[in-house]
Every structure is written in C-alpha cells, then in structure tokens.
Scaffold this active site. Sequence first.
Site, PDB file in Angstrom:
ATOM      1  N   LYS A 133       0.889  -1.168   0.000  1.00  0.00           N
ATOM      2  CA  LYS A 133       0.000   0.000   0.000  1.00  0.00           C
ATOM      3  C   LYS A 133       0.927   1.218   0.000  1.00  0.00           C
ATOM      4  CE  LYS A 133      -1.796   2.994   1.930  1.00  0.00           C
ATOM      5  NZ  LYS A 133      -1.604   4.418   1.560  1.00  0.00           N
ATOM      6  N   GLU A 137       9.347   1.386  11.069  1.00  0.00           N
ATOM      7  CA  GLU A 137      10.394   2.399  10.967  1.00  0.00           C
ATOM      8  C   GLU A 137       9.683   3.736  11.051  1.00  0.00           C
ATOM      9  OE1 GLU A 137      13.433   1.572  10.952  1.00  0.00           O
ATOM     10  OE2 GLU A 137      13.509  -0.446  10.110  1.00  0.00           O
ATOM     11  N   CYS A 154      13.703  10.690   7.548  1.00  0.00           N
ATOM     12  CA  CYS A 154      13.423  10.339   8.944  1.00  0.00           C
ATOM     13  C   CYS A 154      14.675  10.432   9.813  1.00  0.00           C
ATOM     14  CB  CYS A 154      12.863   8.936   8.998  1.00  0.00           C
ATOM     15  SG  CYS A 154      13.889   7.779   8.072  1.00  0.00           S
ATOM     16  N   GLU A 206       8.979  16.232  15.307  1.00  0.00           N
ATOM     17  CA  GLU A 206       9.543  16.072  13.965  1.00  0.00           C
ATOM     18  C   GLU A 206       8.853  17.057  13.011  1.00  0.00           C
ATOM     19  OE1 GLU A 206       8.685  12.345  11.962  1.00  0.00           O
ATOM     20  OE2 GLU A 206      10.802  12.215  11.444  1.00  0.00           O
TER      21      GLU A 206
HETATM   22  P1  NAD Z   1       2.339   8.680   7.473  1.00  0.00           P
HETATM   23  O1  NAD Z   1       2.508   7.917   8.715  1.00  0.00           O
HETATM   24  O2  NAD Z   1       1.321   9.738   7.433  1.00  0.00           O
HETATM   25  O3  NAD Z   1       1.979   7.713   6.242  1.00  0.00           O
HETATM   26  C1  NAD Z   1       2.747   6.581   5.963  1.00  0.00           C
HETATM   27  C2  NAD Z   1       1.873   5.531   5.306  1.00  0.00           C
HETATM   28  O4  NAD Z   1       0.892   5.104   6.223  1.00  0.00           O
HETATM   29  C3  NAD Z   1       1.120   6.016   4.068  1.00  0.00           C
HETATM   30  O5  NAD Z   1       1.109   5.008   3.108  1.00  0.00           O
HETATM   31  C4  NAD Z   1      -0.277   6.244   4.599  1.00  0.00           C
HETATM   32  O6  NAD Z   1      -1.273   6.122   3.616  1.00  0.00           O
HETATM   33  C5  NAD Z   1      -0.392   5.131   5.608  1.00  0.00           C
HETATM   34  N1  NAD Z   1      -1.390   5.330   6.644  1.00  0.00           N
HETATM   35  C6  NAD Z   1      -1.840   6.508   7.160  1.00  0.00           C
HETATM   36  N2  NAD Z   1      -2.784   6.262   8.096  1.00  0.00           N
HETATM   37  C7  NAD Z   1      -2.936   4.912   8.156  1.00  0.00           C
HETATM   38  C8  NAD Z   1      -3.762   4.051   8.949  1.00  0.00           C
HETATM   39  N3  NAD Z   1      -4.632   4.509   9.841  1.00  0.00           N
HETATM   40  N4  NAD Z   1      -3.646   2.720   8.771  1.00  0.00           N
HETATM   41  C9  NAD Z   1      -2.759   2.218   7.872  1.00  0.00           C
HETATM   42  N5  NAD Z   1      -1.968   2.982   7.101  1.00  0.00           N
HETATM   43  C10 NAD Z   1      -2.057   4.319   7.242  1.00  0.00           C
HETATM   44  O7  NAD Z   1       3.782   9.176   7.172  1.00  0.00           O
HETATM   45  P2  NAD Z   1       4.266  10.093   5.977  1.00  0.00           P
HETATM   46  O8  NAD Z   1       3.761  11.470   6.212  1.00  0.00           O
HETATM   47  O9  NAD Z   1       3.945   9.449   4.714  1.00  0.00           O
HETATM   48  O10 NAD Z   1       5.853  10.007   6.174  1.00  0.00           O
HETATM   49  C11 NAD Z   1       6.510  10.816   7.013  1.00  0.00           C
HETATM   50  C12 NAD Z   1       6.868  10.097   8.283  1.00  0.00           C
HETATM   51  O11 NAD Z   1       7.540   8.864   8.008  1.00  0.00           O
HETATM   52  C13 NAD Z   1       7.804  10.881   9.122  1.00  0.00           C
HETATM   53  O12 NAD Z   1       7.386  10.852  10.447  1.00  0.00           O
HETATM   54  C14 NAD Z   1       9.147  10.171   8.983  1.00  0.00           C
HETATM   55  O13 NAD Z   1      10.031  10.335   9.994  1.00  0.00           O
HETATM   56  C15 NAD Z   1       8.716   8.782   8.817  1.00  0.00           C
HETATM   57  N6  NAD Z   1       9.726   8.017   8.101  1.00  0.00           N
HETATM   58  C16 NAD Z   1      10.463   7.103   8.804  1.00  0.00           C
HETATM   59  C17 NAD Z   1      11.457   6.383   8.184  1.00  0.00           C
HETATM   60  C18 NAD Z   1      12.261   5.360   8.926  1.00  0.00           C
HETATM   61  O14 NAD Z   1      12.895   4.518   8.301  1.00  0.00           O
HETATM   62  N7  NAD Z   1      12.295   5.364  10.236  1.00  0.00           N
HETATM   63  C19 NAD Z   1      11.704   6.580   6.838  1.00  0.00           C
HETATM   64  C20 NAD Z   1      10.937   7.525   6.156  1.00  0.00           C
HETATM   65  C21 NAD Z   1       9.938   8.218   6.809  1.00  0.00           C
END
Ligand code: NAD
Length: 502
Positions: free
Chosen positions: A182, A257, A291, A388
């Site tokens: 997804k 992650e 991240c 963040e």
């Molecule tokens: P997000 O958590 O909003 O979304 C990530 C994914 O989760 C998307 O595909 C989204 O559609 C899905 N999602 C959202 N709500 C959901 C739910 N209720 N159930 C299931 N899936 C759901 O994050 P983002 O804005 O896309 O990315 C930014 C964040 O990701 C930042 O906090 C960043 O630090 C983190 N990040 C972490 C790493 C790591 O390796 N630790 C790497 C990249 C990004």
Amino acid sequence: MTSVDIKHFPMRIGGREVDTERRRNVVDPSTGETVATVAHGDAGHVDAAVSAARAAFDSGVWRHRTPQERAAVMRRIVAAANDVADELIELELSANGATVRQATGFHIGYALAHFSYFADLAETYAWQRPAPITTFPALGQAVVHREPIGVVGAIAPWNFPLLLTLWKVGPALAAGNSVVVKPDEHTPLSILAFARIAEENGLPPGVLNVVPGDGPDAGARLASHPDVGKIAFTGSTAVGREIMRLAAGTVKQVTLELGGKGPSIVLDDADLDLAVDGVLYGCFVYSGQVCESGTRALVPAHLYDDFVGRLVTRASTIALGPTRDWDTDMGPVIDAHQQARIVDYIHGAVAEGAAVALGGQAIDQPGYWVTPTILTGVHNSMRIAQEEVFGPVLVVIAYSDDDEAVSIANDSDYGLAASIWSSDNSRSLDLAARIDSGSVWINDAHQINCQVPFGGFKQSGVGRELGPDALDAYTEVKTVHLDLSGGRDSKPYDILLSHADE
Ligand code: NAD
C-alpha cells in the site's frame, strides 16, 4: 529529461492491471501540477490483493523455487529496472519533489542496489541450521528451519517511495513470501512501474501486488487483514502506533520504521569545515524530509556564534530551483499542508524565543517551497526541538560539556540516528556508546548502508531493516526434532506412563 505526460496508472493485483472509477491526481510538488492519475483502491481491493497473494503463496510458484532461483529472478528484475532507470527517476521525482541528483543517487540508485543485496542474501541465508545433537533426555537432533511467513503487507511513506518499499519487498521476496504493497497516496508511481517490470521479468503473478489508496481505508485493512502474517511499515510514529494496534487483532509480526529528531553533536575538537558541511548535509538533503535527518545541531557554547555564522554562510549557497536541473541543490516540500505545517513550526519556535538566522519562510511561487531555515537560541525543551518537523529546518542548541551534549541528545522520544563530529576517535566512540539511537555516524551523515541494520530506539520503531539478518523479519522459525534413540527405553515417558513391562 522531460516531464511525464499525464498518464493513468491502474493498480496491480494478481498479475493484472485493475482499474477503478475513483482516481487520484499525482501532483509534482515542485510545480503543483498534476503529472499522472492513479486508480484509488479501497479495502475491497486490498481483500482481492491479499487473496491473490495467498493463492500465489499456496500454489508454491514462488516459495518452492530454490533460493538461487529466486535470487536469479530478482537480479533479472534489477537489470531490467536499471535499463529504464531514467524513467523510474522521473516517476519518483515528479511525485515526491526530489532533485534529480537526489533521485538518481538515493531514491532510485539505492533502491535497486539494495534490492540486489536482498537477492544476494537469499543465496547466503541459513535456511536450515542443525542444532547440536542432544543426549538428554534421549538421543536426538533438531534442525532449525526458516520458512516464509505467507502474505506480507508493506505500507510505505512518500519520502523515499521505491527505496523504503523495496526494503520490505526485497527481503519478503527473497524469503519466498507474497506481498501486498500500500504505497503512500502521493507517490504510487515508481512501485507500480517496478511491479510491472518484476512481472515482465519472471516474478509470478500474484506474488507482488500494489494497491494505492487511503491510509485509514486501504492501509488499515491491510494492517488488520486476518490473512496477512506480517506487516512492515515506514511512516510517522502516530500511524505506527495505529498499525501496531490493528496488527494486534491477529497477532501479526510487525516491523516499524518511524520518526526521528536526530542530534548532530559537534565536539570542540571537530574539523569545523567538515562539521559545517556535514551538519547541513545531514539536515537539508531532500528538504529535511528524511526520517534520520540531523535536525538538532548541538554546538559547544563557546563556539556557538562562530559555528552559526559558518552554517549560515554555507547554507546561503544552497540553490533552490527546478528539480530536473542538475544545478539545483534543494527542491520543494511534499505538499501545501506540509508547507503550512513547517511554517507554523517556525512561527511557534519564534514565539517560544528562538531567532531566525536564515530563511524562515514559504516561497510564494507555484509548488510547495520553504527556504532552508536555521533557528538559533533554541532549547531542547521547545516544541521545535522535540517534534519532527519534516522540513528544511535546523535548530542550533548550545551545550557546555560532553555530559550535557549526551543528555540533550537523549532527551527525545525518538532514537533513530545521531552524528558526532570530532577529530578524536576515542572520544567519539565513548560518546557513541552513550547515545540512545539505532545508528550513530562519526564524522558523517545519512550513512545508509544496506549491509548494516537500520532502525530506531524508543518511539523511532520496532525491529530493523537491512543488514545480513534482514530476512529474519520475513521468516517463521520452525524447529524440527528427530529422535535418534531408536526405542522406548531412554525416553522420559515414565513421567506419565509406567513402562509396559512393569
Ligand atoms: P504517514 O505515517 O502519514 O503515512 C505513511 C503511510 O501510512 C502512508 O502510506 C499512509 O497512507 C499510511 N497510513 C496513514 N494512516 C494509516 C492508517 N490509519 N492505517 C494504515 N496505514 C495508514 O507518514 P508520511 O507522512 O507518509 O511520512 C513521514 C513520516 O515517516 C515521518 O514521520 C518520517 O520520519 C517517517 N519516516 C520514517 C522512516 C524510517 O525509516 N524510520 C523513513 C521515512 C519516513
């Protein structure tokens, strides 16, 4: 490189393109223009994809191939993807706003190299490991097998759409699982293209399925689906908590992650020219939307003004511009919502007493742009130092001695990555041992190496991706015990049953 024509991307389920009436626009963050449309899946499409993945798994068409055969197919996929790398780079940067330099090196370059690493792991992984022969209570030997889990769900963010998806798909496929991805709502294009390339190059239908859709609908269904055995997620800590809760219903394996608020600790013996460039590189690559970015610079109080002056001078040279221009250093942020959120964080920091040493604004032009921003006079208790921001914002915090630097570095809910800048290796290694963080980079930043584990302490995640043990998280462990005693006599069954002769 030309921009993509507006093209429609269906989802991929069971080796077929599946379309929907509902479509979503994919927008280039550097211009605000629609570059593609994509089929917008829902929970029903996730159910169909999980069924297709389960059928492929049960048929054995992938998992019953030898690891060498799976590795060969994975390498063929990488070769074919490399042949169209320019197309993948364009799909990636047109949806996530990376500069062409970043998209070439990191977003696509790393993605394909890391997928190749997982192919290598399939061949070297200890699929069966004999345990020592035991003589008590009876002679016997166990063999520990690693088997695929079944259907793996992968939920990805928008910042490194292909790379972070392949960190999950790569080990899952190497281990013989089927996968349902997804992708994030903003960035489904590169993984849809990759799935097509994979099927054209020998991955059987149904083994890799991609369902773009909303997180709370399609994503939540995948995280809670009873026939998904493992869920791998990269994204925000808030959604990570929700994924864990959803996965708990059927006790799935989970890797998460999540976010970070990385400290870049500059020691008083650092090579300051290196540290200045390193701290800026650590924070502003991909507009701070990484991240593991080093978003808190910790600087000795007596060097503070000098170091801030150097940071501002060097950061002023970061050129914003068209993302496809090889001279552009930094691109936009992902969307209007994130742009407004970043500016709100900057205003909030100023209201709490911080000063803007550089930037601090959104840029009024098409697309979603924020200037590289440096904030001084920041204390670690401020919101800007604890939360963040996920944008090009560096805060500079003064400290008095190494103990205080460690205590500020660790005063965070996160613990993903940290950097230390020093000319004294022993002192740096001592400090590294005291930092609560999944990675500590000494005199470097963004050291993402597929051969070492990556992941977070505390609320930055659960489990690790990459590294030689990456397949562990995509396998079940089965211990098979073979009795070698050859009879009833040496067995401890008398605990329950008297010996038949007695
Ligand atoms: P997000 O958590 O909003 O979304 C990530 C994914 O989760 C998307 O595909 C989204 O559609 C899905 N999602 C959202 N709500 C959901 C739910 N209720 N159930 C299931 N899936 C759901 O994050 P983002 O804005 O896309 O990315 C930014 C964040 O990701 C930042 O906090 C960043 O630090 C983190 N990040 C972490 C790493 C790591 O390796 N630790 C790497 C990249 C990004």
